[in-house]
Design an enzyme around this catalytic site. Structure first.
Site, PDB file in Angstrom:
ATOM      1  N   GLU A 193       0.858  -1.187   0.000  1.00  0.00           N
ATOM      2  CA  GLU A 193       0.000   0.000   0.000  1.00  0.00           C
ATOM      3  C   GLU A 193       0.893   1.235   0.000  1.00  0.00           C
ATOM      4  OE1 GLU A 193      -3.355  -0.279   2.540  1.00  0.00           O
ATOM      5  OE2 GLU A 193      -3.717   1.883   2.562  1.00  0.00           O
ATOM      6  N   ASN A 195      -3.023  -1.572   7.956  1.00  0.00           N
ATOM      7  CA  ASN A 195      -4.321  -2.132   7.565  1.00  0.00           C
ATOM      8  C   ASN A 195      -4.090  -3.643   7.547  1.00  0.00           C
ATOM      9  OD1 ASN A 195      -5.550   0.373   7.252  1.00  0.00           O
ATOM     10  ND2 ASN A 195      -4.939   0.538   5.114  1.00  0.00           N
ATOM     11  N   LYS A 236      -3.383   0.041  14.170  1.00  0.00           N
ATOM     12  CA  LYS A 236      -4.269   1.079  13.638  1.00  0.00           C
ATOM     13  C   LYS A 236      -5.681   0.634  14.000  1.00  0.00           C
ATOM     14  CE  LYS A 236      -5.863   2.973   9.166  1.00  0.00           C
ATOM     15  NZ  LYS A 236      -5.557   3.097   7.720  1.00  0.00           N
ATOM     16  N   GLU A 275     -10.352   4.762   9.504  1.00  0.00           N
ATOM     17  CA  GLU A 275     -10.560   4.361   8.110  1.00  0.00           C
ATOM     18  C   GLU A 275     -11.096   2.934   7.996  1.00  0.00           C
ATOM     19  OE1 GLU A 275      -6.727   5.222   6.287  1.00  0.00           O
ATOM     20  OE2 GLU A 275      -7.395   7.257   5.866  1.00  0.00           O
ATOM     21  N   ARG A 334     -11.454  17.575  10.417  1.00  0.00           N
ATOM     22  CA  ARG A 334     -10.656  16.353  10.547  1.00  0.00           C
ATOM     23  C   ARG A 334      -9.321  16.615  11.243  1.00  0.00           C
ATOM     24  NH1 ARG A 334      -8.684  12.673   5.389  1.00  0.00           N
ATOM     25  NH2 ARG A 334      -6.636  12.218   6.251  1.00  0.00           N
ATOM     26  N   LYS A 362       1.372  10.958  13.447  1.00  0.00           N
ATOM     27  CA  LYS A 362       1.931  11.440  12.177  1.00  0.00           C
ATOM     28  C   LYS A 362       2.471  12.864  12.348  1.00  0.00           C
ATOM     29  CE  LYS A 362      -0.764   8.620   8.984  1.00  0.00           C
ATOM     30  NZ  LYS A 362      -1.602   8.559   7.761  1.00  0.00           N
ATOM     31  N   ASP A 383      -2.341  14.316   6.719  1.00  0.00           N
ATOM     32  CA  ASP A 383      -1.820  13.041   6.203  1.00  0.00           C
ATOM     33  C   ASP A 383      -0.605  13.189   5.312  1.00  0.00           C
ATOM     34  OD1 ASP A 383      -1.613  10.376   5.803  1.00  0.00           O
ATOM     35  OD2 ASP A 383      -3.182  10.248   4.295  1.00  0.00           O
ATOM     36  N   GLU A 437       5.645   9.552  13.505  1.00  0.00           N
ATOM     37  CA  GLU A 437       5.500   8.759  12.284  1.00  0.00           C
ATOM     38  C   GLU A 437       5.712   9.673  11.085  1.00  0.00           C
ATOM     39  OE1 GLU A 437       2.037   6.153  11.990  1.00  0.00           O
ATOM     40  OE2 GLU A 437       2.026   6.347   9.800  1.00  0.00           O
ATOM     41  N   GLU A 457       3.762   9.101  -1.089  1.00  0.00           N
ATOM     42  CA  GLU A 457       2.362   9.029  -1.486  1.00  0.00           C
ATOM     43  C   GLU A 457       1.869  10.351  -2.069  1.00  0.00           C
ATOM     44  OE1 GLU A 457      -0.121   7.921   1.822  1.00  0.00           O
ATOM     45  OE2 GLU A 457      -1.980   8.174   0.700  1.00  0.00           O
ATOM     46  N   HIS A 461      -4.190  18.388   0.527  1.00  0.00           N
ATOM     47  CA  HIS A 461      -5.165  17.368   0.151  1.00  0.00           C
ATOM     48  C   HIS A 461      -5.912  17.761  -1.122  1.00  0.00           C
ATOM     49  CE1 HIS A 461      -8.068  14.139   0.573  1.00  0.00           C
ATOM     50  NE2 HIS A 461      -7.445  13.693   1.639  1.00  0.00           N
TER      51      HIS A 461
HETATM   52  O1  GCW Z   1      -1.816   8.033   4.237  1.00  0.00           O
HETATM   53  C1  GCW Z   1      -3.071   7.422   4.312  1.00  0.00           C
HETATM   54  C2  GCW Z   1      -3.075   6.450   3.205  1.00  0.00           C
HETATM   55  C3  GCW Z   1      -3.607   5.091   3.542  1.00  0.00           C
HETATM   56  C4  GCW Z   1      -3.017   4.676   4.876  1.00  0.00           C
HETATM   57  C5  GCW Z   1      -3.474   5.641   5.936  1.00  0.00           C
HETATM   58  C6  GCW Z   1      -2.845   5.341   7.293  1.00  0.00           C
HETATM   59  C7  GCW Z   1      -2.294   2.513   5.602  1.00  0.00           C
HETATM   60  O2  GCW Z   1      -3.716   6.999   2.094  1.00  0.00           O
HETATM   61  O3  GCW Z   1      -3.253   4.234   2.509  1.00  0.00           O
HETATM   62  O4  GCW Z   1      -3.333   3.364   5.228  1.00  0.00           O
HETATM   63  O5  GCW Z   1      -3.124   6.949   5.598  1.00  0.00           O
HETATM   64  O6  GCW Z   1      -1.837   5.949   7.595  1.00  0.00           O
HETATM   65  O7  GCW Z   1      -3.362   4.530   8.035  1.00  0.00           O
END
Ligand code: GCW
Length: 736
Positions: free
Chosen positions: A201, A244, A321, A325, A370, A394, A399, A421, A427, A555
């Site tokens: 992923e 995940n 996690k 999501e 968010r 994070k 994100d 993190e 990405e 985003h």
């Molecule tokens: O960065 C986003 C990603 C997901 C990821 C999620 C996370 C592993 O788009 O793909 O899932 O965050 O950090 O949990």
């Protein structure tokens, strides 16, 4: 002095004298190289461990080894010995014919007082070095000038050996050294988002390196090279599977495979961790619930932990996690994140394990911004987590965007160790084809001042534990490693792995210095290479910010796969997965009002920081649209209105890529042809895609602002509809 042996890696070990258990004493002469070695085809597999001679251009010397005494008993000692043999032999072997040995310069002695009587006799002060630290000191041993690497434990000696190899590779003399090194952060791990079917992923470097199907029968030698690379930068652990998570990784069949990987990483000081799926007791345990307060569930996890540790006694622990999501978690049973984390923590505690519980949580059912949700959920839990729990946060609240302000949780949970993190994989920064050196991003966040305990309360001091007195500390990087021959998908993405490790060891290092070090080892010590390459790297992240959306936009990428521009993305299953939710552009202006008049996310920061972010005049311009909704004609510091400034930033980003490409073209002949050609091809892709980002974004935002482009700015070549219609159904790395 122990007996001298010829430097032959294959036999050195077998003939070791028993009396001395671990000492590497290398006598070598200094060989001045007559010229830069001929360039050889390289595919990037060697990473920064190429051990190419530093070259005449560095005006320093490379060791020509004549003899080696090597004694190695433990697996870590053997790994150290092998690396030194490999490194020193390659460094000297690279000398061209005709090089002349000018002098005998001394030796290298590596070990611990317990393993080496010679080191013990030196009586060096090793207090405060802990288990992983080391000293490197120039000394006279048995009448010879010697570089001594001394540590309390074997793993410290291993790290010190890599340090010496780095000095040699970067052309630094081994003279007058008195170096003390200890890692500032205890748990320095990679997070692989790798699925059991080898799909990665957000991975852009091929398949997972973990060849689950052939394990444990086939132990790919690549695992050892992976461990070497990680040890060389001080990474001491790895989470093998995606957050995940699939519960099957906890079944006996997979635990055998996990133990086999652990066995290969252990000699390099690396522990293995697993992502645990919260609902595993139901999925593979046959229980009717995964409620963390249920005695049967608690028993199941304890038994599972015992099983894991029986196979793998130094297993690191679990990463989770939960309730994010769509992942299962304690909230499914009305329990808190602390209830969930503590249950797992109790299961691994008897074995010395830890739990890394992620704070990346948000819910579309939550009406609030968010960016505020993780803080809202976790701050009330401060002080309720077990001692062996780290909360993994994070770097920013959304994100892994090309730029985000630091996450407001840093500094807001003083009773809980928070671990950082970062994302190493790109990405949101162009996958593996765009050159984007992320160390400046990491550095910017680590250096950010939370001000929670007055000036100097940096994020780095939150995560290294010094601000609140935590001994358990951690940092994670979402790996960019895959089955591609060059590991990371592109040669320059190796630098992000490298920089993550170096900053995890010492968050105070400067991203420019790391870039120079990496460039020297990866490409060349020639200043005509180092200076331009470092220049490209240091400009690269800002270029991505510029061409994807500067001034605090975030985003705004394509839906799902996150490839390319998508500022028009709206609708769909949830508002906070759209772009319009984040940029809020309308005819009057643009930006997310997170001030006290808006979502009030600013109040999650300590008052001095909140004051600044709340004030449009004092908010740094790079975060303007993150915190404020402003009119299109908002005056910028440049004197230009916002709209003009934004458009010019898009152009600036494309321009930087054009410059990087020209710089790289100028290095033709100074870099081996294979790597030069691939980087050149990728830069061409990046230039096209930067242009696409710029054109599509301007077309979209102009359709909203209705304003003309500043004088001299080229209009997008296509109408907005063209960009919106582009589809990429097979873009890599999407969630499965
Ligand atoms: O960065 C986003 C990603 C997901 C990821 C999620 C996370 C592993 O788009 O793909 O899932 O965050 O950090 O949990």
């Amino acid at each position: 002095m122990p007996k001298m042996l010829p430097l032959t890696p294959a036999t050195g070990e077998m003939r070791r004298p028993r009396a001395v258990r671990f000492a590497l004493s290398l006598l070598f002469g200094i060989t001045l190289l007559a010229g830069a070695p001929a360039l050889q085809a390289e595919d990037g597999y060697q990473l920064w461990l190429r051990y190419a001679a530093p070259g005449a251009a560095s005006a320093t010397a490379s060791p020509g080894i004549s003899q080696l005494v090597a004694i190695a008993d433990s697996p870590v000692q053997k790994a150290t010995q092998h690396e030194l043999q490999r490194g020193l032999q390659a460094l000297s072997g690279a000398a061209p014919v005709g090089a002349k040995t000018v002098t005998r310069a001394g030796g290298l002695l590596v070990g611990t007082p317990a393993s080496s009587p010679q080191i013990a006799r030196l009586g060096l002060d090793l207090d405060g070095l802990g288990r992983e630290g080391y000293r490197i000191r120039s000394a006279v041993v048995d009448g010879h000038a010697t570089t001594v690497v001394a540590a309390n434990e074997d793993v410290g000696a291993l790290y010190g050996a890599f340090h010496v190899l780095r000095l040699l590779q970067t052309g630094q003399p081994l003279r007058d050294l008195d170096i003390h090194e200890t890692p500032r952060i205890a748990v320095r791990v990679l997070n692989h988002w790798d699925n059991l079917d080898r799909y990665v992923e957000r991975g852009y470097a091929g398949q997972s390196i973990w060849d689950w199907h052939r394990l444990p029968g086939w132990l790919d030698p690549r695992y050892t090279d992976y461990a070497r690379a990680n040890a060389s930068i001080g990474i001491n652990g790895t989470v093998l599977n995606n957050v995940n998570a699939n519960a099957e990784v906890l079944t006996p069949m997979y635990l055998d495979k996990v133990a086999a990987i652990a066995g290969m990483l252990r000699p390099y000081g690396m522990k293995v961790y697993l992502s645990a799926r919260f609902s595993a007791p139901m999925e593979i345990g046959g229980l009717a619930t995964a409620d963390p307060l249920d005695a049967g569930v608690q028993r199941w996890w304890k038994t599972k932990a015992d099983e894991v540790y029986a196979l793998n006694p130094d297993f690191g622990g679990f990463l989770v996690k939960a309730n994010s999501e769509g992942q299962p978690g304690p909230q499914d049973y009305g329990r808190s994140h602390a209830d969930g984390a503590n249950m797992l923590a109790d299961a691994v505690a008897p074995h010395g394990g830890i739990v890394m519980w992620r704070a990346f949580v948000y819910s579309d059912e939550e009406p609030v911004d968010r960016a505020k949700q993780a803080y809202n959920e976790f701050v009330p839990l401060d002080g309720t987590f077990r001692d062996n729990v780290l909360v993994q946060v994070k770097n920013g609240a959304i994100d892994f965007q090309p730029r985000e302000p630091f996450h407001p949780l840093f500094g807001a949970m003083p009773k809980t160790p928070l671990m950082m993190e970062f994302q190493i994989t790109k990405e949101y920064l162009g996958f593996s084809t765009h050159l984007a050196y992320k160390a400046p991003l990491y550095e910017e966040v680590l250096d950010a001042d939370t001000e929670v305990q007055g000036p100097g309360s940096t994020v780095a001091r939150v995560i290294d534990g010094s601000l609140d007195g935590h001994a358990l500390t951690g940092i994670a990087g979402v790996a960019n490693i895959g089955s591609d021959r060059n590991w990371s998908g592109s040669h320059f993405d190796q630098a992000n792995w490298y920089a993550f490790g170096r900053l995890a060891w010492n968050p105070d290092l400067a991203s420019r210095d790391i870039a120079a070090e990496w460039t020297r080892m990866t490409f060349s010590n020639d200043p005509a290479v180092v200076e331009p390459v470092v220049g490209m790297m240091m400009a690269s992240r800002e270029a991505v910010v510029d061409y994807t959306g500067a001034l605090g936009l975030h985003h705004v990428m394509g839906r799902g796969h996150h490839y390319g521009p998508g500022p028009w993305v709206e609708g769909g299953p949830r508002a906070d997965w759209t772009s319009v939710y984040f940029h809020r552009a309308d005819a009057n202006g643009i930006g997310f009002d997170r001030t006290r008049r808006g979502s009030d996310a600013v109040s999650q920061y300590a008052p001095p920081v909140a004051e600044i972010f709340d004030d449009v005049a004092r908010t740094p311009e790079e975060f303007l649209l993150w915190f404020h909704h402003v009119p299109w004609n908002h005056p910028m510091r440049s004197g230009r209105p916002l709209w003009d400034e934004l458009v010019l930033r898009y152009d600036r980003g494309v321009g930087t890529v054009r410059d990087m490409r020209a710089t790289w073209a100028g290095l033709d002949g100074r870099i081996d042809a294979e790597r030069h050609a691939q980087v050149a091809a990728f830069l061409a892709i990046q230039q096209d895609e930067a242009q696409w980002w710029r054109d599509a974004s301007i077309a979209y935002f102009q359709s909203i602002s209705g304003l003309p482009l500043p004088a001299g700015v080229a209009p997008p070549p296509h109408p907005l509809g063209y960009y919106k219609a582009l589809e990429f159904p097979h873009a890599p790395g999407d969630t499965q």
